[in-house]
Structure formats: C-alpha cells, structure tokens
Design an enzyme around this catalytic site. Structure first.
Site, PDB file in Angstrom:
ATOM      1  N   SER A 247     -37.072-182.507 -46.755  1.00  0.00           N
ATOM      2  CA  SER A 247     -37.902-181.965 -45.679  1.00  0.00           C
ATOM      3  C   SER A 247     -39.121-182.829 -45.389  1.00  0.00           C
ATOM      4  O   SER A 247     -39.554-183.615 -46.226  1.00  0.00           O
ATOM      5  CB  SER A 247     -38.414-180.561 -45.982  1.00  0.00           C
ATOM      6  OG  SER A 247     -37.373-179.699 -46.319  1.00  0.00           O
ATOM      7  N   ASP A 319     -38.671-181.814 -61.863  1.00  0.00           N
ATOM      8  CA  ASP A 319     -37.537-181.699 -62.791  1.00  0.00           C
ATOM      9  C   ASP A 319     -37.574-180.318 -63.439  1.00  0.00           C
ATOM     10  O   ASP A 319     -38.330-180.080 -64.373  1.00  0.00           O
ATOM     11  CB  ASP A 319     -37.622-182.790 -63.853  1.00  0.00           C
ATOM     12  CG  ASP A 319     -36.343-182.888 -64.675  1.00  0.00           C
ATOM     13  OD1 ASP A 319     -35.449-182.061 -64.456  1.00  0.00           O
ATOM     14  OD2 ASP A 319     -36.252-183.791 -65.526  1.00  0.00           O
TER      15      ASP A 319
END
Length: 794
Positions: A247, A319
């Site tokens: 995005s 992560d």
C-alpha cells in the site's frame, strides 16, 4: 429445403427464447436498489439512497438500525464474496470447488485461525457496542441470505446456505492477517541457504536489510488539538479471493497545502479479483456519520472518513511470524522437549469435505509455539518438526474493538487508543483531521528476542533460549504526529529505529517511498488535483538507476546493432512506465535474466521462492553494485569461476535475443503495452470460456509497473508476459478544505453481482486515473434516482 427452413426457424425461436429468458433472469437476479422492503430487527424506517456508482447512503434514526441495513445491502451485492471469505480460514473451499483446493484447505485449516476465533469469542464483552452492532450487521446479512435472491454462483457450484455468525467475522480477520505474512516463505528459504550453501551466501542476503533505506522518523509533539464535535506462494496463488500485499499513503499538513487544510491519500495494494475487495457505504444517524470501505463480513470500515477525520492503512510488514525447530521424544513422537521437560503436543483432528469425493482427514500437532508445519507448507521439507509461531493466534485478539474504535473516534487521542490494540497483522495506520492534525502509527505487538538472534531463521524450540523476551509497549512503536516536515507517508518501507535498532521485518525496498518523498518535499501548495495526479504516478525512482548500474558491466562493443540500440534506450530511461515506453520491456526481461543467472544455479527449485519475493527486491540494489560476490559463480561449471561481467553480459544478450523472438526485430515496437495486461478474475471466471466472458472483467492494457506509486504488481518469469496480479484496491483523496468533494475509485465496481449495473462501471475510469465523488452532502444524496426504503417487519 422446407425442412431446413423450418429447422432454422425453430432454432432462431429457441435462441430468442433463451435470450429472453436470460434477460428476464438477469433482471430478476439483480440487487434491489429501489422500492420498499420489510426488514426484521429494525425499530424505525431506514432510507437507503444509492448514488450513481451504487454506493448506499444509509439514513437511520439509530446505529443499530443502520447496521442491520448495512448487513442487508452489503449481502445483496457481495454475498458470494462473503461466502468465499468465510470459507478460506476455516479450510472449506474444497467443499464447493473440489479436490484441487484440498492443499489450500489443509494449509489454512492447520494454521489455528478457527481455534483462535473460538477462544476469542468466548471472552467477548457481549454488552459492548462493537459486539451489539456486529450482531445487528449479521442479522441484516442473514435476512438477505434467507429471503433475498440467491447469487447465481451458489447454484453453479452448489453452495448450501448457512447462517453467518461471529466466528465468520473472526475467520475473515484471520485470513486478512495471514495474507500479510511473508515469513512463511522467506524464513524456510533463508534457513535452507544457511544450512546448504553456508554463511557467506546467507550474509550477502541478510546484510542488505540495513542498506538503501528511506525511513520516516518518529515524532511526538507536546501538545495536540484534536477533539471532535459529535457526528504461500503457490497456495496463495490458488486463492479465489484477494490476499493483502502492500500500500501507499501520505497525509499532508496545512503548511504544505494551498488551502491550508489537511489532504489525505491512501491506496492499499491487494491482489486483484472480481468483485473488488472493498464495499463502499455511508452511514448517517442523528448522532453518527462515517463514509467507509468494508471488507466482506466486516461490520466496521478499515478505511473511512467523515467531516472530522480520515483514516487508512498500509501494511507494516514487521516480522510477526517465527519458525521453531522442535525436538521430539524419540520414544514417543507425541511429546516434544521444552526447557521444563517433555510436553505433549495438542492434537487437532481436521476433516475436509470435498465436492464429489470422499471426505479426507488430517492431523495437526501443536506445540506451545504453534502448529507443526511439515506437510502443511510444501516448501518446509525437513526431517525436524517445524512449528509456526504466529503473533495473531498467540495473543488476545481485539480487532473487532479496533475496527469499531477507529470508525467511532471522537478525538485523535481516542483514535490512538484504538490503534494501540492492534496485535497482528502489523499496520501503518494513517490519520488526518479537520483540526489540522496528521499522524502515522506503526501498530502491532512488537517484541524482542535475545541479542544477535535473527527472527528470519529457524529458532531453537527446545532450549528455551530463543523465546520472545518481551513485548514492547505501544508508546515505543515508531509513530509521528504533526512532524516538522508537514507530511507523513508510508509505502511498506523500513520504519524508524526501536530501542536504537532497526526493527526486523519484510519491508519493501525504498522505491515507492523514495518517489513519494521526491514529490512531497519540494512543494508547499498542494491541491486535491495535485494529489490525484500523484497517486497515479508511474515513474520509478530506482529502476532506471538499477538498469544503468547493470549496463556498466555490459561490453557495448560486443553487442549487435540491435543490442546497442536497446542499450541506449535503457541507458536514457527515466523510470517511467507508460504504454508506449520501450525501456520497461527491456528492463524487466534483463532483470529476469540477471536474477536467473545469478541465483538459480545455487538455489535450484527454491529459486521460485526467491524470485518475485520481498527478499529479491531487498537484495537487488546491493547485488547489482557488488563487484565481488559468492553468488556470481555458476556452480554448474566446475572448472570455471564466473565474474559479474560475464553474468551481466550473458543476461543482456539473452534479453535481446528473447525480445527479438517475442516481439520482432524492430525495437521501437517493443512497447510496454504489448507485454503487460490486467484482468480482474472472478473465482468462477477462472474456468475460462463463456464463464470468463461473463464473470471476469478485462483483459485491458495498463500503465505502471512493479514498485511505482501506481503499483501494477506482476511476476517475473520465463514467459516475458506480465499479467498484473495486484495493485491499488482503491484510490482515495480526502481534502478537508472541500470535504464534500473528496474522491475515490474502485478497480471495477461496487457490486459483486454480475447482473448489477455497478459490477464493472468504474473500470475504465480506474484504468485512466480518474475519480468519482464520495458524497457527503445530504441534499445531493437525496437526489439519487435509486431509493430503497426499509420498514420494520412486524
């Protein structure tokens, strides 16, 4: 002769009858956009004005009635999409599509999304507004399911109708969260490289994570004025609905806008499918108003705005997924080693119903770290049990409260409190308001492992030394409110440091973020029109530089006439991806040849995990600049060590040869529009033939390419044909100096019903970079030709 004439006459009559019946059915099966309906579970009349692009403007006396109405109208346009979405995370696609999707069902069924949903639902506060309004929404969906017109897809694949429940909402949350995850592909690959090729090969890849970065800085002001008035690779490829990918977003403060008010921009990148992922809607009651973008079966919008504030999101890409190597008891494989001693696996027995076949069952072992993924992820090929530890299923889930809170905030402080509850997926939440505030919040449960431990490699599950040491408080997450730069931005790139170190993740390279900064920094009089043009920008700030760096190693004197011309075109390229451009065609083929000749000999079959991955994007710039690298040598040539120059010269000559065979000898005809195209595929349209023509939208030529602002995402492969698979799922520009004329666009249309006039009516405008108005003016809204009045059902 008479017989032939009569036969033709009968055939013509049959064709006409079929056409008439088809036309009558299309009228019958289309959504109801005008007239009156009786609706259960509402206390007062609700009026729904459908504007010229099919957006429902829901006017109700209270929020409960509004959300019942939203559920109903959302279902009549998107029931098929809702059905697919709820089936993915629960592993129930084979039930309607057959055996080809068994591996998808095994994968998602094994992740633990359903089990986490059940655990969360048991603890929900059933008196909260988030819960009550969600239940109201589900009642609206279920009334349409029971009484509305059944979508044609249900008949075609044989779907048995089942009521929608809160578990379905949480299954959609789970699917959305996993579709952001990248580690399930990258961590096994990096571990394989370390264990099979050695540390030198691994470190050349890992070292790039701290290089070539554009970083937005954390900034927290002392005072804020902001109180409002009321008002897996192949598995993922097989999915019939859209995974989330990336995005762009930027929010410009009054100090850089012509009208001295905030301008907000957002375009989330999601895999393309038909229907489009977002359902636009506008809710207005005497006490509340929001113009939102909802995912199927989500009651509250993840993107939204009103007269007071606007919000959107991009993927943070932190992560939040780790793999642990478990050590099993050699005498009892149902037990595994922990620091405290042996512990029994939790055993989950799963059954998959398969259309036209016998049911199949499988078993999932679950350690304290998570499910054992051997056999569930095809590229986890290991004799050791590998457990997947995913923050989404490990921590309490407050996403229902988050989505309610961000769409019902009364102040910036209120909004920040809501986004602080996000645990996974990690999101960059973007914010702007009518009080002249702008903000960016990296929202996720960030954590720390012990020093020197990499979360990108398999961790030790038995010793206890590799466990998460601490979850960080939200105040330490990278974020910025009203920074001195007068803008905030996000393009899935590396955020600012946390506790003095760059936080690990699978961030995209700086391509888009660098371009955004290039466009934002020098200008101080932005208008809505400027931002509309910027969101459609197709110039790469890095691709042309990468191309020129590659050309430095090409021996121009050894090239043919055609080769020298191609060299010159690529050398002069400014990074723009227009339909008539030739350089992108040369560059992308050159890039594929370079990556193949550099990495495939060492990686073998795992090259497919590397190419088109975030890891490939991350290492590219650095690898191109390296003179010495363990990856240059072709290990298949035993008596020779290849150099960088040899690899790149071979790659460029292969490029010219391939393109001549593919596109002809005349290089001027190697235009970008000949190799790139876009088609919005419906789950049933993928079958091809007449179904493709009926359900799919496209194919079309397009502009743009990988990692430009108008991100048209495609895969590099041997074909040299680039089918766009993902890109901006909507483009929105909200100008607080003229809030009633804020604009947006969808890739195809508002409705998922193939017989609706709004199924694909926005497509050409989207491809052309045009926009439509997001209406807030009540007088204008009430002029709508289509008005649906919903009355309480006794």
């Amino acid at each position: 002769m008479k017989f032939l004439k009569r036969f033709l006459r009968i055939l013509l009559i049959l064709v006409l009858l079929m056409f008439i019946l088809g036309w009558l059915y299309s009228k019958y099966a289309a959504p109801k956009y005008s007239g009156e309906l009786e609706l259960k579970n509402i206390s007062d009349k609700v009026t729904v004005y459908f504007d010229e692009i099919g957006v429902p403007h829901i006017n109700a006396q209270n929020e409960k009635d509004a959300y019942v109405a939203l559920g109903y109208v959302h279902a009549q346009d998107r029931l098929w999409q809702m059905e697919l979405m709820r089936r993915i995370a629960s592993g129930r696609l084979s039930e309607i599509f057959g055996k080809d999707l068994v591996r998808v069902d095994q994968f998602f069924g094994g992740l633990g999304i359903e089990e986490a949903a059940k655990k969360t639902i048991k603890k929900l506060d059933t008196t909260s507004q988030a819960y009550l309004l969600s239940e109201a929404y589900l009642k609206g969906v279920n009334q349409f399911l029971e009484e509305g017109k059944t979508p044609i897809e249900f008949y075609m694949v044989g779907v048995k109708k089942e009521k929608y429940t809160m578990k379905d909402i949480y299954n959609v949350f789970g699917y959305m969260s996993f579709s952001f995850a990248v580690a399930h592909k990258t961590d096994p690959l990096l571990t394989e490289i370390k264990e099979k090729l050695g540390n030198a090969h691994l470190q050349e890849l890992m070292s790039t994570y701290s290089e070539n970065l554009t970083i937005n800085k954390t900034y927290n002001p002392k005072k804020i004025e902001a109180t409002f008035s009321k008002t897996v690779s192949a598995i993922m490829n097989d999915l019939p609905v859209s995974p989330f990918i990336g995005s762009n977003s930027w929010v410009i403060a009054p100090g850089k806008t012509k009208n001295a008010k905030v301008i907000f921009s957002n375009d989330p990148h999601i895999a393309f499918a038909q229907p489009s992922v977002w359902y636009q809607n506008h809710i207005k009651t005497p006490e509340y108003e929001i113009y939102g973008y909802n995912i199927a079966l989500m009651p509250f919008p993840l993107l939204g705005h009103n007269r007071e504030y606007a919000y959107g999101l991009t993927m943070l890409a932190n992560d939040d997924l780790n793999f642990y190597i478990e050590k099993e008891n050699p005498e009892n494989t149902l037990e595994y080693q922990t620091k405290e001693g042996l512990k029994k696996y939790e055993i989950r027995n799963k059954t998959i119903k398969i259309k036209g076949e016998a049911d199949t069952t499988f078993q999932v072992k679950v350690s304290k770290h998570g499910p054992i993924m051997n056999g569930l992820i095809e590229h986890v090929i290991d004799d050791r049990p590998i457990a997947m530890n995913w923050i989404y299923t490990q921590l309490p889930n407050e996403m229902l409260e988050v989505s309610y809170g961000i769409s019902h905030s009364k102040s910036l402080s209120d909004f920040k409190t809501s986004v602080a509850k996000i645990h996974a997926p990690g999101l960059n939440v973007m914010y702007g308001d009518a009080k002249d505030n702008i903000g960016w919040f990296s929202s996720a449960k960030l954590y720390q492992l012990r020093d020197s431990l990499s979360s990108k490699l398999y961790l030790d599950g038995a010793s206890g030394k590799d466990e998460i040491v601490e979850f960080l408080p939200f105040k330490e997450n990278p974020q910025a409110i009203n920074p001195p730069s007068n803008f905030v931005y996000s393009a899935n790139h590396q955020p600012d440091s946390v506790r003095g170190k760059l936080y690990p993740g699978y961030y995209q390279p700086q391509d888009r973020s660098k371009r955004i900064v290039e466009l934002l920094k020098p200008k101080n009089d932005f208008t809505k029109e400027d931002v509309m043009k910027m969101i459609y920008d197709v110039k790469s700030s890095t691709a042309s530089e990468i191309g020129r760096n590659l050309l430095k190693s090409v021996d121009k004197n050894s090239l043919s006439v055609s080769g020298r011309k191609a060299f010159s075109i690529l050398e002069k390229w400014n990074g723009t991806h227009l339909k008539t451009s030739v350089a992108p065609t040369i560059y992308n083929r050159f890039l594929f040849e370079f990556l193949k000749n550099t990495y495939k000999d060492e990686l073998g079959g795992s090259f497919d995990l590397f190419i088109n991955s975030q890891l490939q994007d991350q290492v590219l710039v650095t690898q191109v600049e390296r003179e010495n690298s363990v990856w240059w040598d072709d290990i298949s040539t035993i008596d020779k060590v290849e150099t960088k120059e040899e690899v790149i010269n071979t790659s460029f000559k292969n490029t010219i040869s391939f393109l001549q065979n593919q596109l002809g000898e005349n290089i001027d005809n190697w235009t970008w529009n000949r190799v790139i195209s876009i088609e919005y595929e419906h789950a049933i349209g993928k079958a091809g033939g007449l179904l493709r023509k009926l359900f799919n939208v496209g194919p079309f030529e397009t502009i743009g390419g990988n990692e430009v602002i108008n991100n048209q995402i495609f895969k590099l492969d041997s074909t040299g044909v680039y089918k766009v698979t993902a890109g901006p799922s909507t483009r929105r520009v909200i100008d607080f100096s003229d809030i009633e004329n804020s604009v947006s666009i969808l890739p195809t249309g508002q409705s998922g019903n193939v017989f609706s006039e709004y199924y694909k009516d926005q497509t050409q405008k989207y491809l052309n970079g045009e926009f439509v108005k997001m209406k807030l003016n009540q007088v204008e809204i009430q002029k709508s030709e289509n008005v649906l009045v919903l009355k309480p059902k006794n």
